[in-house]
Write an enzyme that holds these catalytic residues in place. Structure first.
Site, mmCIF file in Angstrom:
data_model
loop_
_atom_site.group_PDB
_atom_site.id
_atom_site.type_symbol
_atom_site.label_atom_id
_atom_site.label_comp_id
_atom_site.label_asym_id
_atom_site.label_seq_id
_atom_site.Cartn_x
_atom_site.Cartn_y
_atom_site.Cartn_z
ATOM 1 N N SER A 199 0.802 -1.218 0.000
ATOM 2 C CA SER A 199 0.000 0.000 0.000
ATOM 3 C C SER A 199 0.835 1.267 0.000
ATOM 4 O O SER A 199 2.058 1.241 0.005
ATOM 5 C CB SER A 199 -0.966 0.033 1.180
ATOM 6 O OG SER A 199 -0.248 0.194 2.389
ATOM 7 N N THR B 174 -1.152 0.484 -6.463
ATOM 8 C CA THR B 174 -1.266 0.023 -5.084
ATOM 9 C C THR B 174 -2.602 0.531 -4.548
ATOM 10 O O THR B 174 -3.453 0.962 -5.326
ATOM 11 C CB THR B 174 -0.056 0.469 -4.229
ATOM 12 O OG1 THR B 174 -0.104 -0.198 -2.968
ATOM 13 C CG2 THR B 174 0.001 1.964 -4.037
ATOM 14 N N TYR B 175 -2.783 0.476 -3.240
ATOM 15 C CA TYR B 175 -4.022 0.977 -2.640
ATOM 16 C C TYR B 175 -3.678 1.885 -1.470
ATOM 17 O O TYR B 175 -2.582 1.844 -0.921
ATOM 18 C CB TYR B 175 -4.927 -0.180 -2.207
ATOM 19 C CG TYR B 175 -4.306 -1.074 -1.166
ATOM 20 C CD1 TYR B 175 -4.512 -0.840 0.194
ATOM 21 C CD2 TYR B 175 -3.495 -2.143 -1.535
ATOM 22 C CE1 TYR B 175 -3.923 -1.652 1.152
ATOM 23 C CE2 TYR B 175 -2.906 -2.954 -0.585
ATOM 24 C CZ TYR B 175 -3.130 -2.709 0.754
ATOM 25 O OH TYR B 175 -2.537 -3.508 1.694
ATOM 26 N N GLY C 221 5.615 -2.277 1.624
ATOM 27 C CA GLY C 221 5.730 -3.588 0.994
ATOM 28 C C GLY C 221 6.603 -3.536 -0.245
ATOM 29 O O GLY C 221 7.576 -2.780 -0.317
ATOM 30 N N ALA C 222 6.246 -4.332 -1.245
ATOM 31 C CA ALA C 222 7.054 -4.432 -2.463
ATOM 32 C C ALA C 222 7.247 -3.083 -3.147
ATOM 33 O O ALA C 222 8.296 -2.824 -3.746
ATOM 34 C CB ALA C 222 6.410 -5.423 -3.428
ATOM 35 N N ALA C 223 6.253 -2.200 -3.044
ATOM 36 C CA ALA C 223 6.349 -0.882 -3.676
ATOM 37 C C ALA C 223 7.495 -0.053 -3.106
ATOM 38 O O ALA C 223 8.001 0.851 -3.777
ATOM 39 C CB ALA C 223 5.030 -0.135 -3.524
#
Length: 121
Positions: A25, A57-58, A73-75
């Protein structure tokens, strides 16, 4: 027919943190979310001005007044702290709705303070 159109964007926000160990996110200061009419859980596109990355993403709510823009996270691997990003949300409109179409554009400074809110592309 439905058209995918810009709903709102936060233009040239500064990334304040990147948290690889969070479950994904983007955390956005609640005041910035409200100004851009973004909702918790809403899908957004992230455009990194510094490196050209584009990804989805959100949204999750950040602390009001913190001016936080944190990729989680991955972002977190796709940005660096200090990068300028554009946070974009889209919505679907019927042709009949487009005559009154006015997206929200939130312009921020280097500290993520709101400089201007416009309702045009």
């Amino acid at each position: 027919m439905k058209f995918d159109m810009l709903w709102s964007k936060i233009h040239r926000a500064t990334v304040t943190d990147a948290n690889l160990n969070y479950v994904g996110s983007i955390t956005i200061d609640e005041e910035l979310m409200e100004a851009a009419e973004l909702l918790v859980g809403q899908k957004v596109e992230i455009l990194d001005v510094n490196n050209g990355e584009r990804f989805s993403t959100y949204v999750i709510r950040g602390e009001r007044g913190s001016r936080e823009i944190c990729l989680n996270g991955a972002a977190a691997r796709k940005v660096a702290i200090g990068d300028k990003i554009i946070i974009v949300a889209y919505a679907q409109y019927d042709r009949s709705e487009l005559s009154s179409y006015k997206p929200t554009v939130v312009l921020v400074d280097e500290k993520n303070d709101i400089v201007q809110i416009k309702h045009e592309v």
